[in-house]
Every structure is written in C-alpha cells, then in structure tokens.
Design a protein around this motif. Structure first.
Motif, mmCIF file in Angstrom:
data_model
loop_
_atom_site.group_PDB
_atom_site.id
_atom_site.type_symbol
_atom_site.label_atom_id
_atom_site.label_comp_id
_atom_site.label_asym_id
_atom_site.label_seq_id
_atom_site.Cartn_x
_atom_site.Cartn_y
_atom_site.Cartn_z
ATOM 1 N N ALA A 187 0.831 -1.206 0.000
ATOM 2 C CA ALA A 187 0.000 0.000 0.000
ATOM 3 C C ALA A 187 0.866 1.257 0.000
ATOM 4 C CB ALA A 187 -0.936 -0.007 1.208
ATOM 5 N N LEU A 188 1.927 1.257 0.820
ATOM 6 C CA LEU A 188 2.854 2.395 0.839
ATOM 7 C C LEU A 188 3.493 2.595 -0.523
ATOM 8 C CD1 LEU A 188 4.908 2.147 4.171
ATOM 9 C CD2 LEU A 188 3.355 3.983 3.489
ATOM 10 N N GLY A 189 3.977 1.496 -1.121
ATOM 11 C CA GLY A 189 4.648 1.602 -2.411
ATOM 12 C C GLY A 189 3.725 2.075 -3.510
ATOM 13 N N GLU A 190 2.515 1.562 -3.529
ATOM 14 C CA GLU A 190 1.551 1.956 -4.568
ATOM 15 C C GLU A 190 1.166 3.428 -4.413
ATOM 16 O OE1 GLU A 190 -0.354 0.859 -8.009
ATOM 17 O OE2 GLU A 190 0.531 -0.648 -6.701
ATOM 18 N N GLN A 191 0.929 3.830 -3.164
ATOM 19 C CA GLN A 191 0.512 5.217 -2.931
ATOM 20 C C GLN A 191 1.608 6.196 -3.336
ATOM 21 O OE1 GLN A 191 1.547 7.401 -0.174
ATOM 22 N NE2 GLN A 191 -0.011 8.971 -0.440
ATOM 23 N N ARG A 192 2.847 5.949 -2.917
ATOM 24 C CA ARG A 192 3.933 6.871 -3.212
ATOM 25 C C ARG A 192 4.309 6.860 -4.686
ATOM 26 N NH1 ARG A 192 6.336 8.473 1.641
ATOM 27 N NH2 ARG A 192 4.649 8.352 3.157
ATOM 28 N N THR A 193 4.150 5.728 -5.355
ATOM 29 C CA THR A 193 4.559 5.615 -6.750
ATOM 30 C C THR A 193 3.485 6.101 -7.715
ATOM 31 O OG1 THR A 193 5.949 3.709 -6.221
ATOM 32 C CG2 THR A 193 5.363 4.019 -8.528
ATOM 33 N N ALA A 194 2.247 5.646 -7.502
ATOM 34 C CA ALA A 194 1.189 5.908 -8.485
ATOM 35 C C ALA A 194 0.149 6.925 -8.042
ATOM 36 C CB ALA A 194 0.483 4.591 -8.829
ATOM 37 N N TRP A 195 -0.011 7.130 -6.730
ATOM 38 C CA TRP A 195 -1.054 8.028 -6.219
ATOM 39 C C TRP A 195 -0.476 8.977 -5.168
ATOM 40 C CZ3 TRP A 195 -5.658 7.333 -8.753
ATOM 41 C CH2 TRP A 195 -5.840 6.114 -9.395
ATOM 42 N N PRO A 196 0.563 9.737 -5.478
ATOM 43 C CA PRO A 196 1.240 10.555 -4.460
ATOM 44 C C PRO A 196 0.386 11.666 -3.869
ATOM 45 C CG PRO A 196 2.034 11.102 -6.662
ATOM 46 C CD PRO A 196 1.189 9.875 -6.813
ATOM 47 N N ASP A 197 -0.651 12.076 -4.567
ATOM 48 C CA ASP A 197 -1.510 13.151 -4.061
ATOM 49 C C ASP A 197 -2.764 12.619 -3.368
ATOM 50 O OD1 ASP A 197 0.223 15.118 -5.115
ATOM 51 O OD2 ASP A 197 -0.702 14.913 -7.093
ATOM 52 N N THR A 198 -2.832 11.312 -3.186
ATOM 53 C CA THR A 198 -3.994 10.681 -2.562
ATOM 54 C C THR A 198 -3.671 10.299 -1.118
ATOM 55 O OG1 THR A 198 -4.776 9.802 -4.678
ATOM 56 C CG2 THR A 198 -5.587 8.731 -2.680
ATOM 57 N N ASP A 199 -4.434 10.830 -0.186
ATOM 58 C CA ASP A 199 -4.198 10.564 1.236
ATOM 59 C C ASP A 199 -5.025 9.408 1.771
ATOM 60 O OD1 ASP A 199 -2.315 12.574 1.517
ATOM 61 O OD2 ASP A 199 -3.788 14.080 2.143
ATOM 62 N N ASP A 200 -6.015 8.956 0.997
ATOM 63 C CA ASP A 200 -6.909 7.896 1.472
ATOM 64 C C ASP A 200 -7.009 6.817 0.400
ATOM 65 O OD1 ASP A 200 -8.227 9.134 4.067
ATOM 66 O OD2 ASP A 200 -8.122 10.723 2.564
ATOM 67 N N LEU A 201 -6.337 5.701 0.682
ATOM 68 C CA LEU A 201 -6.213 4.634 -0.324
ATOM 69 C C LEU A 201 -6.282 3.286 0.373
ATOM 70 C CD1 LEU A 201 -3.671 4.382 -3.227
ATOM 71 C CD2 LEU A 201 -3.611 2.639 -1.438
ATOM 72 N N VAL A 202 -6.941 2.339 -0.272
ATOM 73 C CA VAL A 202 -6.963 0.957 0.201
ATOM 74 C C VAL A 202 -6.410 0.072 -0.910
ATOM 75 C CG1 VAL A 202 -8.398 -1.001 0.894
ATOM 76 C CG2 VAL A 202 -8.898 1.281 1.779
ATOM 77 N N LEU A 203 -5.359 -0.674 -0.605
ATOM 78 C CA LEU A 203 -4.839 -1.656 -1.548
ATOM 79 C C LEU A 203 -5.309 -3.034 -1.115
ATOM 80 C CD1 LEU A 203 -1.553 -2.037 -3.379
ATOM 81 C CD2 LEU A 203 -2.200 -3.892 -1.828
ATOM 82 N N VAL A 204 -5.916 -3.767 -2.044
ATOM 83 C CA VAL A 204 -6.395 -5.114 -1.781
ATOM 84 C C VAL A 204 -5.523 -6.092 -2.543
ATOM 85 C CG1 VAL A 204 -8.357 -6.685 -1.825
ATOM 86 C CG2 VAL A 204 -8.744 -4.232 -1.554
ATOM 87 N N LYS A 205 -4.850 -6.960 -1.823
ATOM 88 C CA LYS A 205 -4.024 -7.994 -2.452
ATOM 89 C C LYS A 205 -4.832 -9.282 -2.520
ATOM 90 C CE LYS A 205 0.214 -10.706 -2.000
ATOM 91 N NZ LYS A 205 1.344 -11.076 -1.124
ATOM 92 N N ILE A 206 -5.017 -9.777 -3.758
ATOM 93 C CA ILE A 206 -5.798 -10.994 -3.970
ATOM 94 C C ILE A 206 -4.868 -12.033 -4.578
ATOM 95 C CG2 ILE A 206 -7.911 -11.963 -4.944
ATOM 96 C CD1 ILE A 206 -8.836 -9.036 -5.417
ATOM 97 N N ALA A 207 -4.538 -13.027 -3.797
ATOM 98 C CA ALA A 207 -3.632 -14.087 -4.255
ATOM 99 C C ALA A 207 -4.036 -15.370 -3.534
ATOM 100 C CB ALA A 207 -2.180 -13.696 -3.968
ATOM 101 N N THR A 208 -3.077 -16.052 -2.885
ATOM 102 C CA THR A 208 -3.416 -17.232 -2.092
ATOM 103 C C THR A 208 -4.338 -16.852 -0.936
ATOM 104 O OG1 THR A 208 -1.296 -18.202 -2.660
ATOM 105 C CG2 THR A 208 -2.449 -19.157 -0.787
ATOM 106 N N GLY A 209 -4.130 -15.668 -0.403
ATOM 107 C CA GLY A 209 -5.006 -15.093 0.606
ATOM 108 C C GLY A 209 -5.507 -13.741 0.121
ATOM 109 N N ILE A 210 -6.250 -13.069 0.971
ATOM 110 C CA ILE A 210 -6.766 -11.734 0.644
ATOM 111 C C ILE A 210 -6.516 -10.826 1.842
ATOM 112 C CG2 ILE A 210 -8.794 -10.345 0.052
ATOM 113 C CD1 ILE A 210 -10.011 -12.822 -1.232
ATOM 114 N N GLY A 211 -5.879 -9.697 1.591
ATOM 115 C CA GLY A 211 -5.624 -8.733 2.653
ATOM 116 C C GLY A 211 -5.643 -7.326 2.106
ATOM 117 N N ALA A 212 -5.647 -6.352 2.988
ATOM 118 C CA ALA A 212 -5.700 -4.956 2.562
ATOM 119 C C ALA A 212 -4.711 -4.118 3.361
ATOM 120 C CB ALA A 212 -7.110 -4.386 2.732
ATOM 121 N N GLY A 213 -4.112 -3.163 2.685
ATOM 122 C CA GLY A 213 -3.323 -2.131 3.334
ATOM 123 C C GLY A 213 -4.125 -0.847 3.291
#
Length: 398
Positions: A187-213
C-alpha cells in the motif's frame, strides 16, 4: 522560537534549492540560526550547496538543497517463493537491485542470510561502505506484530513464528531494520509511486489469501497489534466454505486464488492454481470470467463495508489475481457502488496496481526512509555525527 535542525531539513526535502534568507522567512528563524543549522546539515552530507541564486545586485546568495545521495536505504520484499532487495538513495530513487527465487518455507536464517549477502553485494558494487546504509525496510508475507516486528503464526512461513527478523539483520548490518507485513508495504509503495496526491487509499491484495493495506489521512493504519486490513477472514454472508483459519465462510475461502481454482475444477476446467486462472482469463475463457466475476462480487461485499467505514478515494487491486483485473473489477465495482453510500463512492476510483509487481519493494524503501529521516532519528543523529568529525561523503553529491 526554538527550531530543531530536522525542521530546517524538512523544508529542503522537496529538492528545491533555497537561500539562507528564504529558509529564514519560511521557518521564522533568524538568518544566523538558519546558517548554523545548514552548517550542521552540510557537515553530515544531508544538504549541499547547489550554486547561486539569481543576483539582484551585489554578490549572489548561495543555494542549498537536499542531497539524497548522502546515505543509502534498503528495501526488501520477501514473497512466498521470491526475495527482492533494492538499494536506494534518500529520495527513494532505486540504484540497484537483486532478486532470487527462494521459498520462504526454507526458514528465516536461509532467507535472511541471502538478504544480508545481497545487501553487502549491492553496496559494494556502488563503491559505498555498509555504514552508509541508514535503514532497512522489509515486508513479510504473513501477520507481523507491529510493536516487535516479529511474524506471528504465519501460515506459509514455517519456522518464522516470533523470529526476531529485525534483530537478526540489525546485528549483522549495524543499522535499524523496520518490518511489516507485505500488504501494508505494498500500500505504501503503490501510494507513493502511483497516487502521491492521494491521502486515502486501500490496496487489496488478492492471491493465495486476501488482505488490505489501509492508508487514511496520509498515514498507514496498522491497528493496535498490526492486524488491520485482514479482509480475508471477514465472513461472506451466505457462505459456509471451510477456511484454513478454522472458521467458515471467510472471504479467503470463497474468493482467493485457490478457491477460484477449485470452483473451476468443479466445472471440469483443468487448473492447478492461481497462475492457470489468470491465463484462462487472458485467453477469454467464459467459465473463468464467470467465476472471477462472482469472486469479485464477494470481495465487493466486504469492500463496500470498508468504503463506508474509512471512505477511501482509491481502491487498488493487486496480487497475483490482478492479472485478471477486468473480470474481478466488474464484480467488485458492481457491489461496491450498489452497497456503499453515494457520497462515499461519488469520486471513488477502483484501479489495477500500476507498479507491475514492484509495490512491495518500493514500499519497503519508503518505510526505511520514513524512519531514517524522521525528526526523532535525525535530531538524535545530527549532533553526534557533526561532533564526531565523521567524514562527509561529498563525492556522492548529485
């Protein structure tokens, strides 16, 4: 007004050169006080002269700017079957990286031993000293107790339970080590790399499990013990599928990669795992599209609650199943926009990850930088470094 050296440094973090007079105006300090702070920062290499300002008559004033090459940080992304180590400067710019296919089940000493050697190799290749590394950030594919940085009962990491990851590496590298779970790091990496002006972001990782940053108000939200965002074990209404956690109806048991593959096998489609599911989707399989869309709806049921609770501007879909983003997004969007409050979804964006698998290591770099350049660390370090007469590595000035 008493101002610490770190606060003057913080004004220069944007990379723009400033004169002593400009820093005096921005900080409210006397020019003489600014000069003392700048001298301290120059002595340790964090700030460097970058030329002269435009002359308005008389001798032009000197400009000073952040020197990101003064020190180094390391980002480490430990996955289920891979490890990536990246060397970066203090601005987060990647300098060099190393990757290996290592199964996390080989245990902490095997994995971290490779990490240590990779770090030493990358630093040496740049003709730098290990002492130039001021922090290491590392993401692990399992639950991490935030206060200690120790993995706690990680399901795919045998031998890692309560292993002192930070202490083991710190003893060998001589610098602070920050540990977090992989989804928070992503979530930190995605926000700083692709959404630097966004203060409210949820990253959902969908793989063997499912979690959110979860990033809210510009800050990563870990919760009291570091388990915030564990969406995979939220119950899906109407489901009784058994989950590896011992409960029934968990989102992971319904919509993660293994669950989707099992549903396709029940339809007579030959798939062995998540990679096959993504490949089928890319080939236009109708069965895969239907099962993925249904999984997206189940994920959307849980995310609709998240949207109503934390009101993000962006939801990023990442993980190995992000390769089937079209079908997943359709199901997720269908339910999120129907079940969430209209005000919460008015400007909500649901997007695929833009970091092409690098979100974890980029976030680990961010974690290291945020620690190394925090006011508490800088104010403790700067006086001791400047008094000790340690040499400033000015040859790395950019």
């Amino acid at each position: 007004m008493l101002m610490r050296t770190s606060e003057i440094f913080d004004l220069l973090r944007d990379g723009r050169g400033r004169t002593r007079s400009e820093l005096s105006r921005e900080s409210g300090l006397a020019r003489s006080s600014v000069a003392l702070h700048i001298e301290t920062l120059i002595q340790v290499g964090y700030v460097t002269p970058v030329g002269d300002a435009a002359s308005t008559g008389g001798r032009p004033a000197s400009l000073f700017a952040f020197n990101p090459g003064a020190r180094l940080v390391i980002g480490v992304d430990v996955g289920a079957t891979h490890v990536i180590v990246e060397l970066a400067d203090l601005s987060g710019e990647g300098i060099a990286a190393s990757r290996a296919d290592i199964d996390v089940a080989e245990g902490p000493e095997a994995v971290l031993g490779w990490v240590e050697q990779a770090i030493r190799g990358l630093v040496g290749q740049q003709d730098r000293a290990l002492e130039d590394v001021v922090a290491v950030g590392i993401g692990l594919p399992g639950p991490v107790e935030h206060a200690t940085g120790m993995p706690i009962s990680p399901p795919i990491m045998p031998g890692w339970h309560r292993f002192d990851v930070a202490g083991w590496l710190r003893q060998r590298l001589g610098c602070p080590v920050l540990v977090d779970n992989d989804v928070n790091i992503m979530a930190l990496g995605e926000q700083r790399t692709a959404w630097p002006d966004t203060d409210d972001l949820v990253l959902v990782k969908i793989a063997t499990g499912i979690g959110a940053g979860i990033i809210s108000g510009g800050r990563l939200q870990r919760g009291a013990r570091g388990t915030a965002g564990d969406l995979g074990h939220v119950r899906v209404p109407g489901s009784s599928a058994p989950c590896r956690c011992g409960n029934e109806g968990c989102l992971e048991a319904v919509a993660a990669g293994p669950a989707i593959a099992a549903k396709l096998r029940a339809l007579g489609v030959e798939v062995s795992g998540t990679a096959d599911v993504v490949a089928l989707a890319a080939q236009g399989s109708v069965d895969a599209a239907q099962v993925l869309r249904a999984a997206g709806r189940d994920i959307g049921e849980v995310l609709a609650t998240v949207v109503n609770l934390v009101n993000p501007s962006v939801i990023v879909v990442a993980g190995r199943l992000a390769g089937a983003a079209k079908e997943l997004h359709a199901g997720i969007s269908e339910v999120v926009y129907r079940r969430s409050l209209p005000l919460a979804t008015e400007h909500l964006q649901i997007a695929a990850s833009a970091t092409k698998g690098d979100a974890g290591v980029r976030g680990a770099v961010v974690l290291a930088i945020e620690h190394a350049l925090s006011p508490e660390v800088l104010d403790a370090e700067l006086p001791s470094r400047s008094r000790s007469g340690q040499p400033v590595v000015m040859r790395y000035t950019s």
